[in-house]
Design a protein around this motif. Sequence first.
Motif, PDB file in Angstrom:
ATOM      1  N   MET A   1       0.836  -1.205   0.000  1.00 53.77           N
ATOM      2  CA  MET A   1       0.000   0.000   0.000  1.00 53.77           C
ATOM      3  C   MET A   1       0.873   1.258   0.000  1.00 53.77           C
ATOM      4  O   MET A   1       1.879   1.306   0.698  1.00 53.77           O
ATOM      5  N   PRO A   2       0.460   2.297  -0.732  1.00 52.96           N
ATOM      6  CA  PRO A   2       1.133   3.591  -0.638  1.00 52.96           C
ATOM      7  C   PRO A   2       0.475   4.440   0.446  1.00 52.96           C
ATOM      8  O   PRO A   2      -0.691   4.231   0.789  1.00 52.96           O
ATOM      9  N   GLU A   3       1.249   5.380   0.992  1.00 53.88           N
ATOM     10  CA  GLU A   3       0.685   6.389   1.905  1.00 53.88           C
ATOM     11  C   GLU A   3      -0.134   5.774   3.045  1.00 53.88           C
ATOM     12  O   GLU A   3      -1.316   6.037   3.183  1.00 53.88           O
ATOM     13  N   CYS A   4       0.515   4.967   3.850  1.00 49.17           N
ATOM     14  CA  CYS A   4      -0.169   4.281   4.959  1.00 49.17           C
ATOM     15  C   CYS A   4       0.028   5.052   6.264  1.00 49.17           C
ATOM     16  O   CYS A   4       1.160   5.272   6.709  1.00 49.17           O
ATOM     17  N   ALA A   5      -1.080   5.469   6.879  1.00 43.85           N
ATOM     18  CA  ALA A   5      -1.049   6.204   8.148  1.00 43.85           C
ATOM     19  C   ALA A   5      -0.802   5.224   9.295  1.00 43.85           C
ATOM     20  O   ALA A   5      -1.502   4.217   9.417  1.00 43.85           O
ATOM     21  N   ILE A   6       0.176   5.545  10.143  1.00 44.01           N
ATOM     22  CA  ILE A   6       0.593   4.655  11.227  1.00 44.01           C
ATOM     23  C   ILE A   6       0.672   5.441  12.526  1.00 44.01           C
ATOM     24  O   ILE A   6       1.300   6.502  12.588  1.00 44.01           O
ATOM     25  N   ASN A   7       0.058   4.903  13.575  1.00 44.76           N
ATOM     26  CA  ASN A   7       0.174   5.510  14.898  1.00 44.76           C
ATOM     27  C   ASN A   7       1.581   5.264  15.430  1.00 44.76           C
ATOM     28  O   ASN A   7       2.050   4.127  15.451  1.00 44.76           O
ATOM     29  N   THR A   8       2.241   6.344  15.852  1.00 45.38           N
ATOM     30  CA  THR A   8       3.573   6.226  16.444  1.00 45.38           C
ATOM     31  C   THR A   8       3.585   6.996  17.757  1.00 45.38           C
ATOM     32  O   THR A   8       2.626   7.696  18.084  1.00 45.38           O
ATOM     33  N   SER A   9       4.687   6.924  18.461  1.00 46.13           N
ATOM     34  CA  SER A   9       4.808   7.682  19.709  1.00 46.13           C
ATOM     35  C   SER A   9       4.879   9.184  19.451  1.00 46.13           C
ATOM     36  O   SER A   9       4.749   9.976  20.378  1.00 46.13           O
ATOM     37  N   ASP A  10       5.079   9.596  18.200  1.00 47.03           N
ATOM     38  CA  ASP A  10       5.078  11.006  17.810  1.00 47.03           C
ATOM     39  C   ASP A  10       3.849  11.311  16.957  1.00 47.03           C
ATOM     40  O   ASP A  10       3.914  12.067  15.995  1.00 47.03           O
ATOM     41  N   SER A  11       2.726  10.689  17.273  1.00 46.85           N
ATOM     42  CA  SER A  11       1.451  10.818  16.573  1.00 46.85           C
ATOM     43  C   SER A  11       1.468  10.067  15.246  1.00 46.85           C
ATOM     44  O   SER A  11       2.205   9.110  15.086  1.00 46.85           O
ATOM     45  N   VAL A  12       0.668  10.496  14.294  1.00 43.22           N
ATOM     46  CA  VAL A  12       0.477   9.742  13.052  1.00 43.22           C
ATOM     47  C   VAL A  12       1.513  10.151  12.010  1.00 43.22           C
ATOM     48  O   VAL A  12       1.651  11.325  11.682  1.00 43.22           O
ATOM     49  N   LYS A  13       2.218   9.151  11.512  1.00 38.41           N
ATOM     50  CA  LYS A  13       3.164   9.336  10.406  1.00 38.41           C
ATOM     51  C   LYS A  13       2.633   8.526   9.231  1.00 38.41           C
ATOM     52  O   LYS A  13       1.946   7.525   9.406  1.00 38.41           O
ATOM     53  N   VAL A  14       2.983   8.965   8.025  1.00 39.41           N
ATOM     54  CA  VAL A  14       2.491   8.311   6.816  1.00 39.41           C
ATOM     55  C   VAL A  14       3.684   7.762   6.043  1.00 39.41           C
ATOM     56  O   VAL A  14       4.460   8.526   5.463  1.00 39.41           O
ATOM     57  N   ALA A  15       3.821   6.439   6.056  1.00 39.45           N
ATOM     58  CA  ALA A  15       4.909   5.798   5.318  1.00 39.45           C
ATOM     59  C   ALA A  15       4.604   5.876   3.826  1.00 39.45           C
ATOM     60  O   ALA A  15       3.460   5.723   3.402  1.00 39.45           O
ATOM     61  N   ASP A  16       5.633   6.102   3.017  1.00 39.73           N
ATOM     62  CA  ASP A  16       5.442   6.241   1.572  1.00 39.73           C
ATOM     63  C   ASP A  16       4.905   4.974   0.934  1.00 39.73           C
ATOM     64  O   ASP A  16       4.026   5.021   0.080  1.00 39.73           O
ATOM     65  N   VAL A  17       5.443   3.830   1.330  1.00 46.27           N
ATOM     66  CA  VAL A  17       4.985   2.522   0.843  1.00 46.27           C
ATOM     67  C   VAL A  17       5.124   1.549   2.002  1.00 46.27           C
ATOM     68  O   VAL A  17       6.062   1.654   2.794  1.00 46.27           O
ATOM     69  N   VAL A  18       4.198   0.597   2.100  1.00 49.19           N
ATOM     70  CA  VAL A  18       4.304  -0.445   3.122  1.00 49.19           C
ATOM     71  C   VAL A  18       3.953  -1.804   2.517  1.00 49.19           C
ATOM     72  O   VAL A  18       3.271  -1.882   1.491  1.00 49.19           O
ATOM     73  N   TRP A  19       4.442  -2.843   3.166  1.00 49.70           N
ATOM     74  CA  TRP A  19       3.969  -4.203   2.912  1.00 49.70           C
ATOM     75  C   TRP A  19       3.480  -4.742   4.234  1.00 49.70           C
ATOM     76  O   TRP A  19       4.141  -4.600   5.263  1.00 49.70           O
ATOM     77  N   CYS A  20       2.311  -5.366   4.182  1.00 49.73           N
ATOM     78  CA  CYS A  20       1.646  -5.861   5.381  1.00 49.73           C
ATOM     79  C   CYS A  20       1.236  -7.314   5.140  1.00 49.73           C
ATOM     80  O   CYS A  20       0.611  -7.612   4.120  1.00 49.73           O
ATOM     81  N   SER A  21       1.584  -8.203   6.057  1.00 52.41           N
ATOM     82  CA  SER A  21       1.154  -9.596   5.945  1.00 52.41           C
ATOM     83  C   SER A  21      -0.372  -9.665   6.003  1.00 52.41           C
ATOM     84  O   SER A  21      -1.022  -8.732   6.487  1.00 52.41           O
ATOM     85  N   GLU A  22      -0.925 -10.750   5.522  1.00 48.93           N
ATOM     86  CA  GLU A  22      -2.380 -10.918   5.567  1.00 48.93           C
ATOM     87  C   GLU A  22      -2.886 -10.846   7.003  1.00 48.93           C
ATOM     88  O   GLU A  22      -3.924 -10.237   7.277  1.00 48.93           O
ATOM     89  N   GLU A  23      -2.133 -11.449   7.918  1.00 49.17           N
ATOM     90  CA  GLU A  23      -2.522 -11.436   9.330  1.00 49.17           C
ATOM     91  C   GLU A  23      -2.567 -10.016   9.897  1.00 49.17           C
ATOM     92  O   GLU A  23      -3.537  -9.605  10.526  1.00 49.17           O
ATOM     93  N   ARG A  24      -1.528  -9.248   9.646  1.00 52.67           N
ATOM     94  CA  ARG A  24      -1.479  -7.885  10.173  1.00 52.67           C
ATOM     95  C   ARG A  24      -2.501  -6.989   9.461  1.00 52.67           C
ATOM     96  O   ARG A  24      -3.102  -6.128  10.078  1.00 52.67           O
ATOM     97  N   PHE A  25      -2.677  -7.208   8.155  1.00 51.28           N
ATOM     98  CA  PHE A  25      -3.657  -6.421   7.417  1.00 51.28           C
ATOM     99  C   PHE A  25      -5.058  -6.623   7.985  1.00 51.28           C
ATOM    100  O   PHE A  25      -5.816  -5.664   8.150  1.00 51.28           O
ATOM    101  N   THR A  26      -5.398  -7.857   8.323  1.00 50.78           N
ATOM    102  CA  THR A  26      -6.708  -8.143   8.918  1.00 50.78           C
ATOM    103  C   THR A  26      -6.886  -7.362  10.213  1.00 50.78           C
ATOM    104  O   THR A  26      -7.972  -6.881  10.516  1.00 50.78           O
ATOM    105  N   GLN A  27      -5.819  -7.185  10.949  1.00 52.48           N
ATOM    106  CA  GLN A  27      -5.861  -6.456  12.217  1.00 52.48           C
ATOM    107  C   GLN A  27      -6.095  -4.956  12.012  1.00 52.48           C
ATOM    108  O   GLN A  27      -6.785  -4.322  12.806  1.00 52.48           O
ATOM    109  N   ILE A  28      -5.547  -4.371  10.929  1.00 49.06           N
ATOM    110  CA  ILE A  28      -5.588  -2.906  10.782  1.00 49.06           C
ATOM    111  C   ILE A  28      -6.520  -2.400   9.692  1.00 49.06           C
ATOM    112  O   ILE A  28      -6.765  -1.207   9.605  1.00 49.06           O
ATOM    113  N   GLU A  29      -7.064  -3.268   8.838  1.00 50.93           N
ATOM    114  CA  GLU A  29      -7.753  -2.807   7.625  1.00 50.93           C
ATOM    115  C   GLU A  29      -8.935  -1.882   7.881  1.00 50.93           C
ATOM    116  O   GLU A  29      -9.243  -1.051   7.028  1.00 50.93           O
ATOM    117  N   ASN A  30      -9.570  -1.958   9.007  1.00 49.15           N
ATOM    118  CA  ASN A  30     -10.721  -1.088   9.281  1.00 49.15           C
ATOM    119  C   ASN A  30     -10.383   0.082  10.199  1.00 49.15           C
ATOM    120  O   ASN A  30     -11.277   0.815  10.625  1.00 49.15           O
TER     121      ASN A  30
END
Length: 158
Positions: A57-86
């Motif tokens: 996925m491009p432009e993925c918003a991620i919660n970090t200790s410094d608030s939300v950062k947006v990674a340019d590109v990410v790869w997410c396993s099916e397991e992790r994607f199921t956890q975050i997709e919604n």
Amino acid sequence: MRWEEVCENKQLQDLPFKIELNKWGQIVMSPVKIKHSFYQGRIQRLLESLLHTGEVMPECAINTSDSVKVADVVWCSEERFTQIENEISASIAPEICVEVKSSSNTWEEMEFKKNLYLEAQAVEVWLCNEQDEMKFYNEQGELERSLLVPNFPQQIKR
């Protein structure tokens, strides 16, 4: 400001900037140049060609200790994607988070984001510099090449 408010704010939609939040809820905007978009697209296509499971996925918003950062590109396993997709922003970082350095970034900022993604449970963080070179990192430090995608090139060819 909260990430949900950023996503719902009509004035912040369709801007030619990458939008993130810092730990004080302030909006941080970075202009995106064509070369930056080129690298994002090339990295995304390479990941999709080398990995046949999970989600790229491009432009993925991620919660970090410094608030939300947006990674340019990410790869997410099916397991992790199921956890975050919604989620509005990922409560756990995808396994691979990629940042493309642009002229508006410093290496200190890139290093800071790398550490934030690793802290948010990314397995690897990749950095693409302005000379088309890829650098790969995990919790132990810099890697010679990605352990998750060993065939990923160390140089992005044009």
